[in-house]
Design an enzyme around this catalytic site. Structure first.
Site, PDB file in Angstrom:
ATOM      1  N   ASP A  74       0.821  -1.214   0.000  1.00 36.41           N
ATOM      2  CA  ASP A  74       0.000   0.000   0.000  1.00 36.41           C
ATOM      3  C   ASP A  74       0.860   1.272   0.000  1.00 36.41           C
ATOM      4  O   ASP A  74       2.094   1.190  -0.047  1.00 36.41           O
ATOM      5  CB  ASP A  74      -0.944  -0.066   1.219  1.00 36.41           C
ATOM      6  CG  ASP A  74      -2.328   0.437   0.899  1.00 36.41           C
ATOM      7  OD1 ASP A  74      -2.445   1.321   0.028  1.00 36.41           O
ATOM      8  OD2 ASP A  74      -3.292  -0.035   1.518  1.00 36.41           O
ATOM      9  N   TRP A  84      -2.667   3.291  -5.910  1.00 39.91           N
ATOM     10  CA  TRP A  84      -3.934   3.879  -6.399  1.00 39.91           C
ATOM     11  C   TRP A  84      -3.758   4.786  -7.621  1.00 39.91           C
ATOM     12  O   TRP A  84      -4.590   5.667  -7.871  1.00 39.91           O
ATOM     13  CB  TRP A  84      -4.625   4.694  -5.290  1.00 39.91           C
ATOM     14  CG  TRP A  84      -4.431   4.192  -3.913  1.00 39.91           C
ATOM     15  CD1 TRP A  84      -4.854   2.982  -3.423  1.00 39.91           C
ATOM     16  CD2 TRP A  84      -3.756   4.858  -2.821  1.00 39.91           C
ATOM     17  NE1 TRP A  84      -4.486   2.854  -2.102  1.00 39.91           N
ATOM     18  CE2 TRP A  84      -3.820   3.988  -1.716  1.00 39.91           C
ATOM     19  CE3 TRP A  84      -3.115   6.085  -2.685  1.00 39.91           C
ATOM     20  CZ2 TRP A  84      -3.250   4.308  -0.475  1.00 39.91           C
ATOM     21  CZ3 TRP A  84      -2.554   6.415  -1.464  1.00 39.91           C
ATOM     22  CH2 TRP A  84      -2.631   5.527  -0.375  1.00 39.91           C
ATOM     23  N   GLY A  85      -2.661   4.640  -8.354  1.00 36.96           N
ATOM     24  CA  GLY A  85      -2.425   5.534  -9.496  1.00 36.96           C
ATOM     25  C   GLY A  85      -1.842   6.874  -9.091  1.00 36.96           C
ATOM     26  O   GLY A  85      -1.599   7.738  -9.939  1.00 36.96           O
ATOM     27  N   ASP A 138     -10.082   3.087  -4.186  1.00 38.54           N
ATOM     28  CA  ASP A 138     -10.809   1.925  -3.651  1.00 38.54           C
ATOM     29  C   ASP A 138     -12.212   1.835  -4.257  1.00 38.54           C
ATOM     30  O   ASP A 138     -12.932   2.828  -4.307  1.00 38.54           O
ATOM     31  CB  ASP A 138     -10.943   2.030  -2.123  1.00 38.54           C
ATOM     32  CG  ASP A 138      -9.611   1.798  -1.427  1.00 38.54           C
ATOM     33  OD1 ASP A 138      -8.563   1.800  -2.105  1.00 38.54           O
ATOM     34  OD2 ASP A 138      -9.630   1.627  -0.198  1.00 38.54           O
TER      35      ASP A 138
HETATM   36  C1  GLA Z   1      -6.076   1.159   1.172  1.00 41.00           C
HETATM   37  C2  GLA Z   1      -6.162   0.156   0.027  1.00 41.00           C
HETATM   38  C3  GLA Z   1      -7.265  -0.841   0.321  1.00 41.00           C
HETATM   39  C4  GLA Z   1      -7.009  -1.551   1.648  1.00 41.00           C
HETATM   40  C5  GLA Z   1      -6.858  -0.521   2.749  1.00 41.00           C
HETATM   41  C6  GLA Z   1      -6.399  -1.159   4.040  1.00 41.00           C
HETATM   42  O1  GLA Z   1      -7.204   1.965   1.214  1.00 41.00           O
HETATM   43  O2  GLA Z   1      -6.386   0.815  -1.183  1.00 41.00           O
HETATM   44  O3  GLA Z   1      -7.357  -1.784  -0.725  1.00 41.00           O
HETATM   45  O4  GLA Z   1      -5.866  -2.346   1.533  1.00 41.00           O
HETATM   46  O5  GLA Z   1      -5.905   0.495   2.417  1.00 41.00           O
HETATM   47  O6  GLA Z   1      -6.201  -0.219   5.056  1.00 41.00           O
END
Ligand code: GLA
Length: 382
Positions: free
Chosen positions: A126, A161-162, A183
């Site tokens: 992450d 996330w890009g 997400d």
């Molecule tokens: C981010 C990621 C999610 C998940 C959460 C966990 O938001 O994008 O997919 O893994 O963290 O805290």
């Protein structure tokens, strides 16, 4: 290691959030077998955020929370492996994970070694709590190197996330897949928005490092950690179809111990899975709509095609609007104009209906709101 297909599996976050523990993971592993999910291709079982203690031990190692995982992670990995599945875990490029647990920042090599010693096969990585001034590309490269040298094959699933133009540098890091969206939450608008954003990124997807459109919310029905109202069975099917046609990893997020019939049918359609897993991993392209032609001036109706390894073509028609719509596509847009002596024999992969193009075009009447069609098309001589 090389990753030749978009990974398929299950991840704990969407349903369980911070409520994970060994019992849930063991039950989920059992159910991946008893439901046939493993045999359908879903092989990774991934534990997401919130599995460790808040602090590292005296040797700088991350420690699994003993209340959640009383037998440690090696025991969990062994159980998952005993079912013929692969085991995934989660960490973060920043100093803490998104839920505030230790991240791997400046502990990349020690953590990669720990994960390898537990028998981890997949690491979701992450992007929360990146220290100010640090370069994201550098942090992913460091973990990429740590994993590539840890002595075990571990799929590196980048999850930034890009952000910070991830697409421009992610393929240099050793990542095997990278999150190309924010997400996805369990409601229609979230699916729709994230799906449409992918058009700008399809040329970044490819064999070895796949665009990850985020975990599936199929079958969540407003239950669990990312439940935000839920979707209809048609909307879940459209979500799955889009992810498969665009060749995204397919990571289930619902509670698979409680799947209803619609969910099973959607997640386990072998023909649709075969499109996702097509070995050529070719780029999809627009055949019509998405604001690009006069028939569909809006961005919410589109027809997308993808060439498959055996010479077939996958064609998906999507109506994301709130009303019914006719959808038309011309073969000439694939390059098959009227001088080509071929038609397409088409099988719709949700209904099994067989049909054929006529006069160089194909018409779908009254496609319901939020619905789609997915065809596998074979070229036949006229
Ligand atoms: C981010 C990621 C999610 C998940 C959460 C966990 O938001 O994008 O997919 O893994 O963290 O805290």
């Amino acid at each position: 290691m090389l990753q030749l297909k978009p990974p398929m599996g299950w991840n704990s976050w969407n349903t369980f959030g911070n409520n994970i523990n060994e019992a849930v993971i063991r039950e989920t592993a059992d159910v991946m077998i008893s439901t046939g999910l493993r045999d359908a291709g879903y092989e990774y079982l991934v534990i997401d955020d919130d599995w460790s203690l808040r602090y590292r031990d005296a040797n700088d190692r991350i420690v699994p929370n003993p209340e959640k995982f009383p037998n440690g992670m090696k025991a969990v990995a062994d159980y998952v492996h005993s079912k013929g599945l692969k085991f995934g875990m989660y960490s973060c490029a920043g100093s803490m994970t998104c839920c505030g647990f230790p991240g791997s920042y400046q502990y990349e090599f020690i953590d990669a070694e720990t994960f390898a010693s537990w028998g981890v096969d997949y690491l979701k990585y992450d992007y929360c709590f990146k220290p100010a001034g640090e370069d994201g590309a550098k942090l992913y490269r460091r973990m990429g190197l740590a994993l590539a040298n840890c002595g075990r094959d571990i799929v590196f699933s980048a999850c930034s996330w890009g952000a910070d133009n991830t697409a421009d540098w992610i393929k240099s890091t050793g990542a095997h897949l990278w999150r190309s969206t924010g997400d996805v939450l369990d409601f229609w608008e979230s699916i729709k928005v994230n799906f449409k954003k992918q058009f700008a990124l399809v040329n970044r997807n490819g064999l070895g490092c796949f665009n990850d459109m985020d975990m599936l919310v199929v079958g969540m029905k407003n239950q669990g950690n990312v439940g935000r109202g839920g979707c209809t069975p048609i909307e879940y099917r459209t979500h799955f179809t889009g992810w498969a046609l665009f060749g995204s990893p397919l990571m289930i997020g619902c509670d698979i111990r409680k799947m209803d019939e619609d969910t099973v049918k959607t997640l386990m359609n072998p023909d649709v899975i075969a499109i996702d897993q097509d070995p050529a991993c070719r780029q999809p392209f627009l055949l019509g709509g998405y604001g690009q032609d006069p028939f569909y001036p809006d961005e919410d109706r589109f027809i997308v095609a993808r060439f498959l390894a055996n010479g077939d073509i996958a064609i998906g028609a999507f109506n994301l609007t709130d009303g019914p719509s006719n959808m038309v596509f011309q073969l000439s847009l694939i390059g098959l104009d009227r001088f080509c002596c071929v038609d397409l024999e088409m099988k719709e992969l949700w209904t099994g209906e067989e049909t054929k193009t006529r006069d160089g075009q194909f018409v779908i009447n009254n496609l319901a709101p939020h619905d789609c069609r997915l065809y596998r098309c074979r070229l036949v001589k006229k």
